[in-house]
Scaffold this motif. Structure first.
Motif, PDB file in Angstrom:
ATOM      1  N   UNK A  42       6.421   9.046  -5.693  1.00 47.22           N
ATOM      2  CA  UNK A  42       6.246   8.853  -7.114  1.00 47.22           C
ATOM      3  C   UNK A  42       7.159   8.013  -6.495  1.00 47.22           C
ATOM      4  N   UNK A  43       6.916   7.078  -6.338  1.00 47.90           N
ATOM      5  CA  UNK A  43       8.269   5.883  -7.013  1.00 47.90           C
ATOM      6  C   UNK A  43       6.818   5.093  -7.896  1.00 47.90           C
ATOM      7  N   UNK A  44       7.730   3.933  -8.363  1.00 54.44           N
ATOM      8  CA  UNK A  44       6.675   2.529  -9.141  1.00 54.44           C
ATOM      9  C   UNK A  44       5.721   2.232  -7.916  1.00 54.44           C
ATOM     10  N   UNK A  45       6.259   1.110  -6.618  1.00 58.90           N
ATOM     11  CA  UNK A  45       5.332   1.590  -6.367  1.00 58.90           C
ATOM     12  C   UNK A  45       4.468   2.358  -4.886  1.00 58.90           C
ATOM     13  N   UNK A  46       4.861   3.304  -5.674  1.00 62.38           N
ATOM     14  CA  UNK A  46       3.710   4.025  -4.800  1.00 62.38           C
ATOM     15  C   UNK A  46       2.258   4.364  -5.438  1.00 62.38           C
ATOM     16  N   UNK A  47       3.376   4.229  -6.927  1.00 66.54           N
ATOM     17  CA  UNK A  47       2.147   4.682  -8.044  1.00 66.54           C
ATOM     18  C   UNK A  47       1.120   3.352  -8.075  1.00 66.54           C
ATOM     19  N   UNK A  48       1.352   2.345  -8.231  1.00 67.62           N
ATOM     20  CA  UNK A  48       0.943   0.865  -8.295  1.00 67.62           C
ATOM     21  C   UNK A  48       0.079   1.139  -6.957  1.00 67.62           C
ATOM     22  N   UNK A  57      -9.109  -1.090  -1.798  1.00 71.34           N
ATOM     23  CA  UNK A  57      -8.392  -2.559  -1.766  1.00 71.34           C
ATOM     24  C   UNK A  57      -7.583  -2.535  -1.183  1.00 71.34           C
ATOM     25  N   UNK A  58      -6.949  -3.941  -0.669  1.00 65.33           N
ATOM     26  CA  UNK A  58      -5.308  -4.169  -0.070  1.00 65.33           C
ATOM     27  C   UNK A  58      -4.514  -4.113  -1.375  1.00 65.33           C
ATOM     28  N   UNK A  59      -3.922  -3.159  -1.049  1.00 62.68           N
ATOM     29  CA  UNK A  59      -2.422  -3.081  -1.468  1.00 62.68           C
ATOM     30  C   UNK A  59      -1.721  -4.795  -1.305  1.00 62.68           C
ATOM     31  N   UNK A  60      -1.250  -5.560  -2.690  1.00 61.20           N
ATOM     32  CA  UNK A  60      -1.078  -6.751  -2.638  1.00 61.20           C
ATOM     33  C   UNK A  60       0.064  -7.703  -1.319  1.00 61.20           C
ATOM     34  N   UNK A  61       0.033  -8.693  -0.163  1.00 61.33           N
ATOM     35  CA  UNK A  61       0.523  -9.153   0.459  1.00 61.33           C
ATOM     36  C   UNK A  61       1.821  -8.841   0.260  1.00 61.33           C
ATOM     37  N   UNK A  63       3.899  -6.805  -1.171  1.00 62.59           N
ATOM     38  CA  UNK A  63       4.324  -5.536  -1.302  1.00 62.59           C
ATOM     39  C   UNK A  63       4.149  -4.980   0.195  1.00 62.59           C
ATOM     40  N   UNK A  64       3.294  -4.947   0.274  1.00 66.27           N
ATOM     41  CA  UNK A  64       3.254  -4.546   1.809  1.00 66.27           C
ATOM     42  C   UNK A  64       4.056  -6.043   2.979  1.00 66.27           C
ATOM     43  N   UNK A  65       4.016  -6.714   2.750  1.00 61.58           N
ATOM     44  CA  UNK A  65       4.581  -7.911   3.880  1.00 61.58           C
ATOM     45  C   UNK A  65       5.893  -7.662   3.539  1.00 61.58           C
ATOM     46  N   UNK A  66       6.570  -6.744   2.307  1.00 61.57           N
ATOM     47  CA  UNK A  66       8.295  -6.642   1.454  1.00 61.57           C
ATOM     48  C   UNK A  66       8.530  -5.442   2.324  1.00 61.57           C
ATOM     49  N   UNK A  67       7.930  -4.695   2.666  1.00 62.93           N
ATOM     50  CA  UNK A  67       7.717  -3.525   2.818  1.00 62.93           C
ATOM     51  C   UNK A  67       8.258  -3.079   5.040  1.00 62.93           C
TER      52      UNK A  67
END
Ligand code: ADP
Length: 192
Positions: A42-48, A57-61, A63-67
């Motif tokens: 339930x993190x903010x990133x998760x909710x987004x 769709x693809x999650x923005x680059x 976000x995933x590149x940061x992960x």
């Protein structure tokens, strides 16, 4: 060994990644799994991410590149890793190269699991029953396939141009596919 696994949704990428991880004792880095974990917590990133994933769709680059950057900073990747679900477009492939260059640990193998679209639909329908993933509905799957063709398929060419790509036939039993992958890795680790 530093390995990138490529393949359409439902190609068996995740299954093969898990087998490889066990065999080679390397960390499994899956952006899909990291995102699903963030959703569960339930993190903010998760909710987004959830609404994007549920649309296929693809999650923005960024976000995933940061992960991925955060994950690659951990100690356990020193001996290599199996990347699954990343990079998913050419921009992510370029980001990955830049990150790994900074670490002095470039990608060594990119393996594309080839499979025909008919089989994919069947496999995903089966998985939807077994796992109940909210992005395995028919409409979302169709969109994920379209996104794959438009954005992810070019990543195969990216690694091909760099001489890092091998294609493996993705039909048959998971054990058979795994043998094909291992034999590619074995061949490539032999001295020339
Ligand atoms: P599959 O390969 O079966 O589609 P994944 O678990 O790899 O499953 O990905 C599920 C969803 O998570 C994708 O459809 C996408 O919305 C999101 N996702 C996973 N990895 C990435 C990525 N590298 N870039 C953007 N979105 C991603």
């Amino acid at each position: 060994m530093r390995i990138v696994l490529l393949g359409a949704p439902g190609s068996g990428k995740g299954t093969q990644a898990a087998l490889l991880v066990e065999q080679l004792n390397l960390p499994h880095i899956s952006t899909g799994a990291l995102l699903r974990d963030a959703i569960k917590r339930g993190t903010q990133l998760g909710m987004q991410a959830k609404s994007i994933i549920d649309k296929g769709e693809l999650v923005p680059d960024d976000i995933v590149s940061g992960m991925i950057e955060e994950r690659l900073g951990k100690q356990d990747v020193a001996n290599g890793f199996i990347l699954d679900g990343y990079p998913r477009n050419v921009a992510q492939a370029a980001s990955l190269d830049a990150m790994l260059e900074r670490l002095g640990q470039p990608v060594e193998e990119a393996i594309q699991i080839d499979i025909d679209p008919e089989q994919i639909i069947k496999r995903i329908a089966k998985r939807a029953k077994e796992e109940g993933r909210s992005d395995d509905t028919e409409e979302t799957v169709r969109n994920r396939m379209r996104v794959y063709e438009e954005q992810t398929a070019p990543v195969v060419g990216y690694y091909e141009e760099r001489g890092l790509l091998t294609r493996v036939l993705g039909d048959g039993l998971k054990e058979e596919i795994f043998e094909r992958i291992l034999s590619v890795l074995n061949q490539h680790s032999q001295p020339a």
